[in-house]
Design a protein around this motif. Structure first.
Motif, PDB file in Angstrom:
ATOM      1  N   ARG A  18       0.835  -1.210   0.000  1.00 54.06           N
ATOM      2  CA  ARG A  18       0.000   0.000   0.000  1.00 54.06           C
ATOM      3  C   ARG A  18       0.867   1.257   0.000  1.00 54.06           C
ATOM      4  O   ARG A  18       0.548   2.230  -0.680  1.00 54.06           O
ATOM      5  N   ARG A  19       1.952   1.234   0.755  1.00 54.83           N
ATOM      6  CA  ARG A  19       2.858   2.389   0.793  1.00 54.83           C
ATOM      7  C   ARG A  19       3.437   2.644  -0.601  1.00 54.83           C
ATOM      8  O   ARG A  19       3.457   3.785  -1.082  1.00 54.83           O
ATOM      9  N   LEU A  20       3.890   1.596  -1.263  1.00 53.39           N
ATOM     10  CA  LEU A  20       4.440   1.744  -2.611  1.00 53.39           C
ATOM     11  C   LEU A  20       3.370   2.222  -3.589  1.00 53.39           C
ATOM     12  O   LEU A  20       3.645   3.054  -4.462  1.00 53.39           O
ATOM     13  N   ALA A  21       2.154   1.721  -3.443  1.00 56.56           N
ATOM     14  CA  ALA A  21       1.049   2.175  -4.291  1.00 56.56           C
ATOM     15  C   ALA A  21       0.768   3.651  -4.040  1.00 56.56           C
ATOM     16  O   ALA A  21       0.591   4.429  -4.991  1.00 56.56           O
ATOM     17  N   ASP A  22       0.756   4.054  -2.769  1.00 61.93           N
ATOM     18  CA  ASP A  22       0.513   5.458  -2.425  1.00 61.93           C
ATOM     19  C   ASP A  22       1.612   6.374  -2.962  1.00 61.93           C
ATOM     20  O   ASP A  22       1.372   7.549  -3.238  1.00 61.93           O
ATOM     21  N   GLU A  23       2.824   5.815  -3.121  1.00 64.04           N
ATOM     22  CA  GLU A  23       3.938   6.592  -3.674  1.00 64.04           C
ATOM     23  C   GLU A  23       3.895   6.661  -5.192  1.00 64.04           C
ATOM     24  O   GLU A  23       4.747   7.298  -5.812  1.00 64.04           O
ATOM     25  N   GLY A  24       2.898   5.974  -5.792  1.00 66.33           N
ATOM     26  CA  GLY A  24       2.698   6.093  -7.236  1.00 66.33           C
ATOM     27  C   GLY A  24       3.209   4.947  -8.082  1.00 66.33           C
ATOM     28  O   GLY A  24       3.171   5.024  -9.304  1.00 66.33           O
ATOM     29  N   ASP A  25       3.704   3.872  -7.468  1.00 66.24           N
ATOM     30  CA  ASP A  25       4.167   2.735  -8.254  1.00 66.24           C
ATOM     31  C   ASP A  25       2.956   2.039  -8.874  1.00 66.24           C
ATOM     32  O   ASP A  25       2.125   1.473  -8.168  1.00 66.24           O
ATOM     33  N   GLU A  26       2.869   2.087 -10.191  1.00 67.45           N
ATOM     34  CA  GLU A  26       1.686   1.573 -10.886  1.00 67.45           C
ATOM     35  C   GLU A  26       1.483   0.079 -10.697  1.00 67.45           C
ATOM     36  O   GLU A  26       0.344  -0.387 -10.572  1.00 67.45           O
ATOM     37  N   ASP A  27       2.563  -0.698 -10.684  1.00 67.99           N
ATOM     38  CA  ASP A  27       2.414  -2.136 -10.491  1.00 67.99           C
ATOM     39  C   ASP A  27       1.854  -2.446  -9.114  1.00 67.99           C
ATOM     40  O   ASP A  27       0.982  -3.294  -8.964  1.00 67.99           O
ATOM     41  N   PHE A  28       2.330  -1.740  -8.101  1.00 71.86           N
ATOM     42  CA  PHE A  28       1.819  -1.985  -6.757  1.00 71.86           C
ATOM     43  C   PHE A  28       0.416  -1.405  -6.581  1.00 71.86           C
ATOM     44  O   PHE A  28      -0.380  -1.949  -5.817  1.00 71.86           O
ATOM     45  N   MET A  29       0.089  -0.333  -7.308  1.00 71.27           N
ATOM     46  CA  MET A  29      -1.279   0.175  -7.286  1.00 71.27           C
ATOM     47  C   MET A  29      -2.226  -0.902  -7.816  1.00 71.27           C
ATOM     48  O   MET A  29      -3.281  -1.162  -7.235  1.00 71.27           O
ATOM     49  N   GLU A  30      -1.833  -1.542  -8.907  1.00 73.94           N
ATOM     50  CA  GLU A  30      -2.650  -2.603  -9.494  1.00 73.94           C
ATOM     51  C   GLU A  30      -2.732  -3.800  -8.550  1.00 73.94           C
ATOM     52  O   GLU A  30      -3.800  -4.401  -8.382  1.00 73.94           O
ATOM     53  N   LEU A  31      -1.617  -4.152  -7.921  1.00 73.68           N
ATOM     54  CA  LEU A  31      -1.619  -5.265  -6.987  1.00 73.68           C
ATOM     55  C   LEU A  31      -2.563  -5.004  -5.817  1.00 73.68           C
ATOM     56  O   LEU A  31      -3.369  -5.865  -5.445  1.00 73.68           O
ATOM     57  N   VAL A  32      -2.524  -3.811  -5.248  1.00 85.67           N
ATOM     58  CA  VAL A  32      -3.404  -3.466  -4.125  1.00 85.67           C
ATOM     59  C   VAL A  32      -4.864  -3.492  -4.567  1.00 85.67           C
ATOM     60  O   VAL A  32      -5.728  -4.026  -3.859  1.00 85.67           O
ATOM     61  N   ARG A  33      -5.160  -2.950  -5.756  1.00 85.99           N
ATOM     62  CA  ARG A  33      -6.537  -2.991  -6.280  1.00 85.99           C
ATOM     63  C   ARG A  33      -7.024  -4.431  -6.398  1.00 85.99           C
ATOM     64  O   ARG A  33      -8.144  -4.760  -6.012  1.00 85.99           O
ATOM     65  N   GLU A  34      -6.163  -5.282  -6.930  1.00 86.48           N
ATOM     66  CA  GLU A  34      -6.566  -6.677  -7.090  1.00 86.48           C
ATOM     67  C   GLU A  34      -6.733  -7.361  -5.736  1.00 86.48           C
ATOM     68  O   GLU A  34      -7.692  -8.111  -5.523  1.00 86.48           O
ATOM     69  N   MET A  35      -5.833  -7.102  -4.805  1.00 91.95           N
ATOM     70  CA  MET A  35      -5.950  -7.687  -3.460  1.00 91.95           C
ATOM     71  C   MET A  35      -7.280  -7.277  -2.811  1.00 91.95           C
ATOM     72  O   MET A  35      -7.952  -8.111  -2.215  1.00 91.95           O
ATOM     73  N   GLU A  36      -7.622  -6.006  -2.930  1.00 98.27           N
ATOM     74  CA  GLU A  36      -8.831  -5.507  -2.292  1.00 98.27           C
ATOM     75  C   GLU A  36     -10.097  -5.984  -2.986  1.00 98.27           C
ATOM     76  O   GLU A  36     -11.160  -6.022  -2.387  1.00 98.27           O
ATOM     77  N   GLY A  37      -9.998  -6.368  -4.249  1.00 96.28           N
ATOM     78  CA  GLY A  37     -11.155  -6.783  -4.997  1.00 96.28           C
ATOM     79  C   GLY A  37     -11.369  -8.296  -5.044  1.00 96.28           C
ATOM     80  O   GLY A  37     -12.362  -8.764  -5.580  1.00 96.28           O
TER      81      GLY A  37
END
Length: 119
Positions: A95-114
């Protein structure tokens, strides 16, 4: 006849290929009680091929590639079958990496939450 295909990005030297092919051949021929002559091993350097990760085109040598990015920020990949526990253990960092703008981790967090089966 069995054919083992090794796709690799990291360059392999001839001696590395020889050792891998010999090991694969030895394991297969003993496990299946077959002559070594029947075992085929093919190496393919895929460093210049188009590769898709998570359904999206991704440059294999790019730091945004999730697996490579994960290793670069200190995550070891989970053992087979350990994905869910690994996701839970590392969720805050993802989540921290996603919040920092890393697109791959943003996608990973979205998928985890969904997906209930992942997290």
């Amino acid at each position: 006849m069995p054919l083992y295909e090794i796709s690799h990005i990291t360059p392999l030297s001839p001696s590395q290929k020889d050792a891998l092919a010999a090991s694969i051949t030895q394991i297969h021929s003993h496990l299946f009680t077959t002559p070594s002559l029947f075992v085929n091993v093919r190496f393919t350097d895929i460093s210049r091929q188009d590769v898709y990760v998570g359904g999206r085109k991704n440059a294999q040598t790019s730091s945004s590639h999730t697996i490579i990015a994960g290793r670069e920020v200190g995550f070891e990949l989970p053992p087979a079958g350990g994905d869910k526990a690994w996701l839970v253990e590392n969720a805050a960092s993802f989540r921290r990496l996603a919040d920092e703008g890393d697109e791959d981790f943003m996608e990973l967090v979205r998928e985890m939450e969904g997906r209930e089966d992942l997290y």
